[in-house]
Design a protein around this motif. Sequence first.
Motif, mmCIF file in Angstrom:
data_model
loop_
_atom_site.group_PDB
_atom_site.id
_atom_site.type_symbol
_atom_site.label_atom_id
_atom_site.label_comp_id
_atom_site.label_asym_id
_atom_site.label_seq_id
_atom_site.Cartn_x
_atom_site.Cartn_y
_atom_site.Cartn_z
ATOM 1 N N THR A 216 13.595 -50.428 -6.728
ATOM 2 C CA THR A 216 12.616 -50.774 -5.705
ATOM 3 C C THR A 216 11.221 -50.940 -6.297
ATOM 4 O O THR A 216 10.772 -50.118 -7.099
ATOM 5 N N ALA B 236 22.980 -58.565 -3.631
ATOM 6 C CA ALA B 236 21.750 -57.874 -4.029
ATOM 7 C C ALA B 236 20.817 -57.674 -2.842
ATOM 8 O O ALA B 236 20.817 -58.453 -1.889
ATOM 9 N N ASN B 237 20.008 -56.625 -2.910
ATOM 10 C CA ASN B 237 18.980 -56.377 -1.903
ATOM 11 C C ASN B 237 17.641 -56.825 -2.471
ATOM 12 O O ASN B 237 17.066 -56.176 -3.339
ATOM 13 N N ASP C 208 14.360 -54.614 -3.799
ATOM 14 C CA ASP C 208 13.478 -54.874 -2.661
ATOM 15 C C ASP C 208 12.020 -54.661 -3.067
ATOM 16 O O ASP C 208 11.680 -53.738 -3.812
ATOM 17 N N THR D 235 19.515 -53.350 -6.171
ATOM 18 C CA THR D 235 18.452 -53.263 -5.175
ATOM 19 C C THR D 235 17.126 -53.564 -5.855
ATOM 20 O O THR D 235 16.676 -52.824 -6.737
ATOM 21 N N THR E 279 15.003 -57.730 -0.349
ATOM 22 C CA THR E 279 14.116 -57.744 0.809
ATOM 23 C C THR E 279 12.656 -57.723 0.370
ATOM 24 O O THR E 279 12.257 -56.881 -0.441
ATOM 25 N N ARG F 222 21.312 -48.564 -9.667
ATOM 26 C CA ARG F 222 21.230 -49.784 -8.875
ATOM 27 C C ARG F 222 19.888 -49.929 -8.147
ATOM 28 O O ARG F 222 19.539 -51.014 -7.728
ATOM 29 N N ASN F 223 19.147 -48.856 -8.009
ATOM 30 C CA ASN F 223 17.915 -48.898 -7.220
ATOM 31 C C ASN F 223 16.696 -49.144 -8.106
ATOM 32 O O ASN F 223 16.291 -48.288 -8.887
ATOM 33 N N ASN G 228 20.591 -59.990 0.439
ATOM 34 C CA ASN G 228 19.606 -59.729 1.487
ATOM 35 C C ASN G 228 18.253 -60.198 0.981
ATOM 36 O O ASN G 228 17.664 -59.594 0.087
ATOM 37 N N TYR H 189 21.070 -50.486 -15.508
ATOM 38 C CA TYR H 189 22.076 -51.045 -14.609
ATOM 39 C C TYR H 189 23.477 -50.760 -15.159
ATOM 40 O O TYR H 189 24.380 -50.356 -14.417
#
Length: 206
Positions: free
Chosen positions: A18, A55-56, A38, A36, A58, A15-16, A76, A10
Amino acid sequence: MDADELLKRYCAGERNFTQVSLHLVNLSEVCLAGITLDRANLANATLSHANLSGANLTQANLTAASLWRTNLSRANLIWANLKAANMIRATLTKADLHRGNLAKADLRLANLCDADLSSANFAGADLRYANLSGANLARADLSRANLTGANLSKADLSHTNLTKAIFLKTDLSYVDLTQVDLTQVHLENCLLNGITLPEASLIKVG
């Protein structure tokens, strides 16, 4: 992945993350704004006092996670699982929790001002003294939720399930309850300025 690796990546600009597995990880008091996560597994994770604004998350699994004083403003959290999470004093202003599962979550003194909580599950949740002013709670399940002292002024409660919810000194100012079944709801000692009740309501509101 452990906490050290996540923070290192980070800080390097990534940032991703998943679907990452962070079960039981300790990320308290860290800044992860805009990350992110999710569909990540964060069950039983410790994120107390962390900054997760924007932040994501999901469909993330946050079951029984510690989110005490965590900043989740504008996050989110659509379809996120927050069942039994500790969210005391968490900041969720303008967060999107549409269809989130917050059953039995502890949200005492949490700030959910202007959040999208539509169709979310708050069954049995502790929302004592939470700020839900202006929140969208349309079609949400608040059955058996404790809303003692909560601020629901100007919230959208259309078609909300309030069965056996606890209302005591709750601020319901300017809330339209015309599409809500109030047959098992007691609104004694609540603030009801500008409230609209069903015409046939037999609810005691004194």
